[in-house]
Design an enzyme around this catalytic site. Structure first.
Site, PDB file in Angstrom:
ATOM      1  N   SER A   1     -37.450  -3.069 -12.557  1.00 26.80           N
ATOM      2  CA  SER A   1     -36.288  -2.982 -11.689  1.00 26.80           C
ATOM      3  C   SER A   1     -35.474  -1.713 -11.965  1.00 26.80           C
ATOM      4  O   SER A   1     -35.999  -0.615 -11.835  1.00 26.80           O
ATOM      5  CB  SER A   1     -35.459  -4.263 -11.834  1.00 26.80           C
ATOM      6  OG  SER A   1     -34.525  -4.382 -10.795  1.00 26.80           O
TER       7      SER A   1
ATOM      8  N   ASP B   1     -40.343  -9.953  -2.836  1.00 25.91           N
ATOM      9  CA  ASP B   1     -39.215  -9.564  -3.690  1.00 25.91           C
ATOM     10  C   ASP B   1     -37.952  -9.501  -2.827  1.00 25.91           C
ATOM     11  O   ASP B   1     -37.893  -8.739  -1.868  1.00 25.91           O
ATOM     12  CB  ASP B   1     -39.504  -8.200  -4.329  1.00 25.91           C
ATOM     13  CG  ASP B   1     -38.542  -7.830  -5.440  1.00 25.91           C
ATOM     14  OD1 ASP B   1     -37.346  -8.183  -5.352  1.00 25.91           O
ATOM     15  OD2 ASP B   1     -38.976  -7.163  -6.394  1.00 25.91           O
TER      16      ASP B   1
ATOM     17  N   HIS C   1     -39.006 -11.255  -7.781  1.00 24.54           N
ATOM     18  CA  HIS C   1     -38.581 -10.067  -8.528  1.00 24.54           C
ATOM     19  C   HIS C   1     -39.099 -10.125  -9.973  1.00 24.54           C
ATOM     20  O   HIS C   1     -38.610  -9.409 -10.832  1.00 24.54           O
ATOM     21  CB  HIS C   1     -37.053  -9.948  -8.478  1.00 24.54           C
ATOM     22  CG  HIS C   1     -36.528  -8.611  -8.872  1.00 24.54           C
ATOM     23  ND1 HIS C   1     -36.889  -7.433  -8.247  1.00 24.54           N
ATOM     24  CD2 HIS C   1     -35.655  -8.253  -9.855  1.00 24.54           C
ATOM     25  CE1 HIS C   1     -36.256  -6.422  -8.819  1.00 24.54           C
ATOM     26  NE2 HIS C   1     -35.507  -6.884  -9.799  1.00 24.54           N
TER      27      HIS C   1
END
EC number: 3.-.-.-
Length: 190
Positions: free
Chosen positions: A71, A137, A164
Site C-alpha cells: 500500500s 481492492d 487490500h
C-alpha cells in the site's frame, strides 16, 4: 552474499499487522535475512519522515536485497529509489496493492504521489520488479496497480478476491509474495 528482504508496511499499519510477520518468519526459516521496518507515524504519515527512515538502511542495500512494500509503502519506496545512488541494482522490488497516483478516498496521502515518478530510474534500480494486485481492492483500485506495473515494467500478478490484503480481510499470510520472492532467488542462483 546472503539474500536480504526489507518489508515496508503501509498507512495505519505496523510490523505486527497483516501478513508481514508470517513472511518474515517464512524467510528466516529459509536462511534469508528479513526485517519489517516500522515506518514513523503511520496514522499521519509524512513522506520526508518515511524517506529518512528508509535512508537509515541505504548502506545495507546490495544486489541481493529485495524490498517488499504494501500500500503506502509502495510510493514511499518508489520515491526512495528515485533518489538513491546505487552502485549495483537491487535484487528486486515487490509492490503489493501498489499505486503511484492520488487515491480518491485518501487524499491526505497525496504528498507521497505528488508530481511524476522517474520510472526509468526505478527500473534501473531493481533487477526484478513485480506488482501484486487484487481485482476487488476497495482502497487501491486495481487499475492503479496495473498502471504502475506498466510504468515500471513490472510483472503483474492479479488476485481475484484479495481485497487490500489486510488482516481483517483474512490475510495473515500471503503465499504469492513468498512465491514471487523465491522465484527471483532461484533465478539468481542459476
Amino acid at each position: 552474499m546472503t539474500k536480504q528482504v526489507y518489508i515496508i508496511h503501509g498507512y495505519r499499519a505496523s510490523s505486527t499487522n497483516h501478513w508481514f510477520p508470517w513472511l518474515k518468519k517464512r524467510l528466516l526459516a529459509d536462511g534469508v535475512q528479513a526485517d519489517i521496518l516500522n515506518m514513523p507515524n503511520p496514522l499521519q504519515p509524512r513522506l520526508e519522515d518515511w524517506l529518512d527512515t528508509l535512508s537509515l538502511y541505504q548502506h545495507t542495500l546490495h544486489e541481493n536485497t529485495y524490498l517488499v512494500a504494501h500500500s503506502l509503502g509502495c510510493p514511499a519506496i518508489l520515491r526512495f529509489l528515485e533518489h538513491l545512488q546505487l552502485r549495483k541494482q537491487l535484487g528486486g522490488i515487490i509492490l503489493v496493492s501498489g499505486f503511484a497516483k492520488s487515491l480518491p478516498t485518501l487524499q491526505m496521502l497525496d504528498e507521497f504521489t505528488q508530481g511524476s515518478f522517474d520510472h526509468q530510474k526505478i527500473i534501473e534500480s531493481a533487477k526484478h520488479r513485480a506488482v501484486i494486485a487484487s481485482k476487488d481492492d476497495q482502497i487501491v483500485p486495481f487499475s492503479f496497480s496495473k498502471d504502475l506495473a506498466q510504468q515500471i515494467d513490472a510483472a503483474l500478478y492479479e488476485v481475484q478476491h484479495g481485497g487490500h490484503f489486510l488482516e481483517d480481510e483474512g490475510f495473515t499470510s500471503l503465499p504469492i509474495v513468498y512465491d514471487v520472492l523465491t522465484s527471483y532467488f532461484s533465478k539468481e542462483t542459476r
